[in-house]
Design an enzyme around this catalytic site. Sequence first.
Site, short mmCIF file in Angstrom:
data_model
loop_
_atom_site.label_atom_id
_atom_site.label_comp_id
_atom_site.label_asym_id
_atom_site.label_seq_id
_atom_site.Cartn_x
_atom_site.Cartn_y
_atom_site.Cartn_z
N SER A 23 -6.43 6.86 3.62
CA SER A 23 -5.55 5.83 2.88
C SER A 23 -4.40 5.55 3.93
O SER A 23 -3.44 4.82 3.72
CB SER A 23 -4.79 6.85 2.15
N LYS A 76 2.46 6.96 6.57
CA LYS A 76 1.33 7.00 5.61
C LYS A 76 0.47 8.24 6.02
O LYS A 76 -0.08 8.38 7.21
CB LYS A 76 0.62 5.90 5.72
N LYS A 128 -3.84 1.86 3.68
CA LYS A 128 -2.83 1.19 2.73
C LYS A 128 -1.51 0.46 3.69
O LYS A 128 -0.77 -0.12 2.95
CB LYS A 128 -2.27 2.01 1.76
N SER A 157 0.22 7.28 -2.84
CA SER A 157 -1.11 6.93 -2.13
C SER A 157 -1.99 6.53 -3.36
O SER A 157 -3.28 6.80 -3.38
CB SER A 157 -1.76 8.08 -1.60
#
Length: 385
Positions: free
Chosen positions: A70, A234, A73, A126
């Site tokens: 993730s 993140k 992202k 997320s």
Amino acid sequence: MKRKYVSVVCIMFSLLCVINFFLLRKTWTESNASSIAQATTSAKAMIVMETLHDKVLYSKNENAKLPMASTTKILTAITVIEHCDNLDELISIPRKATLVEGSSIYLRENEKLTVRQLLYGLMLQSGNDAAETLALHIGEGSIEKFAELMNETAKNCGALNSNFVTPHGLDDKEHYTTAYDLAKITSYALKNPVFQEIVSTKKYTIKATENNTARTLLNKNKLLNSLEGCDGVKTGYTKKSGRCLVSSCTRDGMQVVCVVLNCGPMFEDSINLINKAFSEYKLYELLPSYKFVDDITVEDGKSETLRLYNKEGYSVVANEKEIEKYKVEYDYEKSVRAPLEKDTKLGEVKIYYDNSLIFTENLYNIESVEGLDPVDKLKDILEKW
């Protein structure tokens, strides 16, 4: 005599044993300390980069192509922000987005949220469903088209060894990046104020819609609460990628990005790496913006002197050894003749690193200077006489 000889030999042997013991102990201690110093992270790949000049401070396998889960992202968010004219535009959630596996903010078909709300759902919680929705919106209904925009954005960031095919980072053999590329993407994204605001937010509430109740989103990045100066960005995890974390931290005007890919203790290792960076490196302002440099003489002018200054400044991130290699040199006329308009180039300031020129800026006069008319010149001559 024999007893005396045996006693001397025993004493000498004992002394040799003691000396040997301490030598071995010293060697083991130095060897062990060396191995601890080198074992800075258990990550498969790692990099720490400052964001001012994208200077690499520490790295390990930084060019290895790996899955990144993730943390994808980060690129998804900056691609959306740069390709959306109105972040407060309401968009309808497509059914396809509600069927995506993995982490979710529990979007419902035909529910209406703004692009901005979805970006918070993307980066804090997320949400894979938020990623799919945003990709379909910006990609005009096509994930493939959005992936093309992602790859284009990545190249603009200087990330040349990556390939993106999904907006959420679920495992795909054609979806990969490097620690170096991910740091470049993040450094670029953090310069965007909207992105910076979102990733530094600890808690965000999406108000209730006609199709859904209110949702309170908590940022999964634990470092925002435990690391001084942390301001993003993140987390990520899949079985294939392992635990991944991209974090950013700012102290005393210096911002660093830390990337760890496939790292079990991702929070702990990131804290250690970031603290190490701030203990060894500092931000130095070698040339302040709009700095007064000197007063220089004016001939045949209504003012006898004028002030010299530079416009653009220059700062560097360096450790104690590196900063000694920087040198600032000024080269300008000590006397000029009027008239002169404001901001006339009158010299240069140059900055060198290890005798290599790395920066040049012009020097200008702060104010204009009028020349003397004939009467004033005559008065000036008489006064001097």
